[in-house]
Design an enzyme around this catalytic site. Sequence first.
Site, PDB file in Angstrom:
ATOM      1  N   ALA A  43      28.774  26.564  11.397  1.00 42.08           N
ATOM      2  CA  ALA A  43      30.005  26.484  12.202  1.00 42.08           C
ATOM      3  C   ALA A  43      29.636  26.764  13.644  1.00 42.08           C
ATOM      4  O   ALA A  43      28.904  27.720  13.928  1.00 42.08           O
ATOM      5  CB  ALA A  43      31.016  27.518  11.728  1.00 42.08           C
ATOM      6  N   ARG A  49      26.680  19.245  19.529  1.00 41.59           N
ATOM      7  CA  ARG A  49      25.365  19.864  19.723  1.00 41.59           C
ATOM      8  C   ARG A  49      24.817  20.357  18.380  1.00 41.59           C
ATOM      9  O   ARG A  49      23.644  20.144  18.048  1.00 41.59           O
ATOM     10  CB  ARG A  49      25.485  21.011  20.721  1.00 41.59           C
ATOM     11  N   VAL A 132      17.919  45.126  16.179  1.00 42.16           N
ATOM     12  CA  VAL A 132      17.142  46.053  17.011  1.00 42.16           C
ATOM     13  C   VAL A 132      15.755  45.474  17.234  1.00 42.16           C
ATOM     14  O   VAL A 132      15.032  45.171  16.283  1.00 42.16           O
ATOM     15  CB  VAL A 132      17.017  47.451  16.350  1.00 42.16           C
ATOM     16  N   GLY A 134      14.642  42.622  18.186  1.00 40.54           N
ATOM     17  CA  GLY A 134      14.394  41.217  17.820  1.00 40.54           C
ATOM     18  C   GLY A 134      13.484  41.041  16.631  1.00 40.54           C
ATOM     19  O   GLY A 134      13.834  41.340  15.491  1.00 40.54           O
ATOM     20  N   ASP A 201      23.095  47.692  26.057  1.00 44.91           N
ATOM     21  CA  ASP A 201      22.411  46.996  24.960  1.00 44.91           C
ATOM     22  C   ASP A 201      21.378  47.930  24.302  1.00 44.91           C
ATOM     23  O   ASP A 201      21.300  48.025  23.071  1.00 44.91           O
ATOM     24  CB  ASP A 201      21.742  45.721  25.514  1.00 44.91           C
ATOM     25  N   LYS A 205      21.244  49.605  20.350  1.00 43.02           N
ATOM     26  CA  LYS A 205      20.077  49.575  19.457  1.00 43.02           C
ATOM     27  C   LYS A 205      19.596  50.993  19.112  1.00 43.02           C
ATOM     28  O   LYS A 205      19.258  51.286  17.959  1.00 43.02           O
ATOM     29  CB  LYS A 205      18.951  48.778  20.116  1.00 43.02           C
ATOM     30  N   GLY A 302      14.504  36.141  21.851  1.00 50.02           N
ATOM     31  CA  GLY A 302      14.042  34.754  21.757  1.00 50.02           C
ATOM     32  C   GLY A 302      14.407  34.160  20.410  1.00 50.02           C
ATOM     33  O   GLY A 302      14.530  34.895  19.416  1.00 50.02           O
TER      34      GLY A 302
HETATM   35  P1  NDP Z   1      24.216  32.101  21.886  1.00 49.86           P
HETATM   36  O1  NDP Z   1      25.290  32.293  22.899  1.00 49.86           O
HETATM   37  O2  NDP Z   1      22.998  31.337  22.240  1.00 49.86           O
HETATM   38  O3  NDP Z   1      24.840  31.459  20.574  1.00 49.86           O
HETATM   39  C1  NDP Z   1      26.111  31.753  20.081  1.00 49.86           C
HETATM   40  C2  NDP Z   1      26.673  30.490  19.471  1.00 49.86           C
HETATM   41  O4  NDP Z   1      27.879  30.810  18.819  1.00 49.86           O
HETATM   42  C3  NDP Z   1      26.980  29.412  20.512  1.00 49.86           C
HETATM   43  O5  NDP Z   1      26.465  28.167  20.088  1.00 49.86           O
HETATM   44  C4  NDP Z   1      28.506  29.419  20.553  1.00 49.86           C
HETATM   45  O6  NDP Z   1      29.045  28.169  20.883  1.00 49.86           O
HETATM   46  C5  NDP Z   1      28.837  29.794  19.143  1.00 49.86           C
HETATM   47  N1  NDP Z   1      30.166  30.326  18.992  1.00 49.86           N
HETATM   48  C6  NDP Z   1      30.894  31.075  19.845  1.00 49.86           C
HETATM   49  N2  NDP Z   1      32.101  31.380  19.308  1.00 49.86           N
HETATM   50  C7  NDP Z   1      32.128  30.798  18.103  1.00 49.86           C
HETATM   51  C8  NDP Z   1      33.086  30.725  17.062  1.00 49.86           C
HETATM   52  N3  NDP Z   1      34.276  31.325  17.159  1.00 49.86           N
HETATM   53  N4  NDP Z   1      32.798  30.021  15.954  1.00 49.86           N
HETATM   54  C9  NDP Z   1      31.599  29.393  15.818  1.00 49.86           C
HETATM   55  N5  NDP Z   1      30.646  29.423  16.770  1.00 49.86           N
HETATM   56  C10 NDP Z   1      30.908  30.106  17.892  1.00 49.86           C
HETATM   57  O7  NDP Z   1      23.822  33.577  21.385  1.00 49.86           O
HETATM   58  P2  NDP Z   1      22.423  34.059  20.795  1.00 49.86           P
HETATM   59  O8  NDP Z   1      21.957  33.121  19.770  1.00 49.86           O
HETATM   60  O9  NDP Z   1      21.525  34.410  21.915  1.00 49.86           O
HETATM   61  O10 NDP Z   1      22.846  35.453  20.140  1.00 49.86           O
HETATM   62  C11 NDP Z   1      23.504  35.519  18.890  1.00 49.86           C
HETATM   63  C12 NDP Z   1      23.528  36.989  18.435  1.00 49.86           C
HETATM   64  O11 NDP Z   1      22.197  37.448  18.286  1.00 49.86           O
HETATM   65  C13 NDP Z   1      24.183  37.950  19.425  1.00 49.86           C
HETATM   66  O12 NDP Z   1      24.850  38.949  18.705  1.00 49.86           O
HETATM   67  C14 NDP Z   1      22.999  38.536  20.186  1.00 49.86           C
HETATM   68  O13 NDP Z   1      23.262  39.802  20.722  1.00 49.86           O
HETATM   69  C15 NDP Z   1      21.993  38.626  19.062  1.00 49.86           C
HETATM   70  N6  NDP Z   1      20.598  38.649  19.482  1.00 49.86           N
HETATM   71  C16 NDP Z   1      20.143  37.684  20.338  1.00 49.86           C
HETATM   72  C17 NDP Z   1      18.822  37.666  20.704  1.00 49.86           C
HETATM   73  C18 NDP Z   1      18.280  36.610  21.605  1.00 49.86           C
HETATM   74  O14 NDP Z   1      17.092  36.638  21.882  1.00 49.86           O
HETATM   75  N7  NDP Z   1      19.084  35.658  22.063  1.00 49.86           N
HETATM   76  C19 NDP Z   1      17.882  38.694  20.203  1.00 49.86           C
HETATM   77  C20 NDP Z   1      18.447  39.632  19.281  1.00 49.86           C
HETATM   78  C21 NDP Z   1      19.776  39.603  18.964  1.00 49.86           C
HETATM   79  P3  NDP Z   1      29.321  27.813  22.426  1.00 49.86           P
HETATM   80  O15 NDP Z   1      28.004  27.889  23.113  1.00 49.86           O
HETATM   81  O16 NDP Z   1      29.877  26.439  22.365  1.00 49.86           O
HETATM   82  O17 NDP Z   1      30.280  28.847  22.915  1.00 49.86           O
HETATM   83  N1  HSE Z   2      19.302  40.808  26.228  1.00 56.32           N
HETATM   84  C1  HSE Z   2      18.550  41.411  25.183  1.00 56.32           C
HETATM   85  C2  HSE Z   2      17.232  41.913  25.790  1.00 56.32           C
HETATM   86  C3  HSE Z   2      18.282  40.366  24.105  1.00 56.32           C
HETATM   87  O1  HSE Z   2      16.978  41.669  26.968  1.00 56.32           O
HETATM   88  O2  HSE Z   2      16.485  42.607  25.107  1.00 56.32           O
HETATM   89  C4  HSE Z   2      17.712  40.929  22.839  1.00 56.32           C
HETATM   90  O3  HSE Z   2      18.563  41.809  22.194  1.00 56.32           O
END
Ligand code: NDP
Ligand code: HSE
Length: 436
Positions: A43, A49, A132, A134, A201, A205, A302
């Site tokens: 979802a 995309r 925590v 990654g 953040d 963690k 990442g």
């Molecule tokens: P992103 O913003 O890259 O991805 C989130 C996705 O969720 C987007 O594609 C977004 O769509 C979609 N989305 C938003 N709202 C909804 C909804 N209601 N229903 C379905 N899809 C939805 O986030 P990340 O992948 O970076 O992060 C995801 C989680 O992982 C977060 O909790 C983050 O803190 C955690 N995390 C991230 C890390 C990282 O390196 N990025 C590392 C460790 C943890 P759209 O873009 O169209 O809004």
């Molecule tokens: N923004 C966070 C960081 C992503 O810089 O560590 C990973 O949780």
Amino acid sequence: MKPMKVGLLGIGTVGSGTYEVLNRNQEEIERRAGRHIHIAMVADLDTTRAKSLVSSDCVVVSDAKEVIAHPDIDIVVELIGGYGIAFELVMAAIESGKHVVTANKALLAMHGTEIFEAAHRKGVMVAFEASVAGGIPIIKALREGLTANRIEWIAGIINGTTNFILSQMREKNWSFQQALEAAQALGYAEADPTFDIEGIDAAHKASIMAAIAFGIQIPFQKAYVEGITQLQSQDIRFAEQLGYRIKLLGIAKQTQAGIELRIHPCLVPSKSIIANVEGAMNAVMVQADAVGTTLYYGKGAGGEPTASAIIADLVDITRLHSADPLNRVPFLAYQPQSMRDLAILPVDQIVTAYYLRLGVADQAGVLASVTGLLAEFSISIDAMLQQPSHAKEERTELIILTHQCLESSMNAALKKIQALPTVIEPIVRIRKEELI
Ligand code: NDP
Ligand code: HSE
């Protein structure tokens, strides 16, 4: 055996990394899990995309509730982020009897207690290795690998963005703003980097790790949090002259008086391993009574590094889902009935050492009055540095490193020192840990 069917909520950075790694390493993963793990539904708000990222055997929908309601889905992976809709969806998934995997540290820090209670009632698993540090398997290490130990303290570099900023400020002499912009350009920082740079953040963690290490509910609301926005480049340079580097540390420590839970910039010895964790890398040091010190190092963010942790959770759930819930690893390492209500100490009750920088009038007796006041509060000096003042300047800079003392004693001493007429600028104070 029929495949384990997974529904992804959100296919952004981590979601797409998870899809990619699971497909690429499917054979190896299946050999380990004993069963095929298939992402059957995704979802995402941007379905065009999302469809471009998955193959035709994966159904893409825009409404996450459709995934949760689908009877074929065994595990829901929440990768949306935040604690608004993500909380609602996780609770709905648990209520529907689905196991949940999440990388969402903010959600667990805010609502972990309710989430785990609901999951306990429903007999489902909630796994959160990716929340925590990654890709570093620190939750597994704390919850299982170190289970024989009494954990004394944890100190971690658990935010890549701030570690990158501090590294660039030290190595390239960049300003805070320059380094932040580079972190954003490289995709380390969140879209709104406030949670990164204000230490929130890292506090999410550190609170999760504290709960697992000490068998307490996630104590995020009681953490002392200080980010890196007030740090000045000159303190990074003076620290270096004294043999230290400044890192944003998340510290959770069990003491006689209670639990210290604090996130703040901290001097650490330049020769220590943790001081040499640079750029966006993460590291967590754990001090435990039987094993001694252990160190966990790797990529804290990442798509693929985080996917590594998400998929490890999927494999764990695949192996354990048919086990009696009572025989599974408890969410927070301790059996629910054995959780404790230990006091989280207010910051003035912590014990640590300090770096002080004082802008003072370059006059006879200034140093004596400052050190006299420190002595009045039984604060012992470890090292000192005085900058030579230029011929026409009437001010100079005193840098003092102290031994450990109670923070309330330091506060009282600094109040008196700041009031001296010869101390002409606000005193800079940064905590210091030897981590031994
Ligand atoms: P992103 O913003 O890259 O991805 C989130 C996705 O969720 C987007 O594609 C977004 O769509 C979609 N989305 C938003 N709202 C909804 C909804 N209601 N229903 C379905 N899809 C939805 O986030 P990340 O992948 O970076 O992060 C995801 C989680 O992982 C977060 O909790 C983050 O803190 C955690 N995390 C991230 C890390 C990282 O390196 N990025 C590392 C460790 C943890 P759209 O873009 O169209 O809004
Ligand atoms: N923004 C966070 C960081 C992503 O810089 O560590 C990973 O949780």
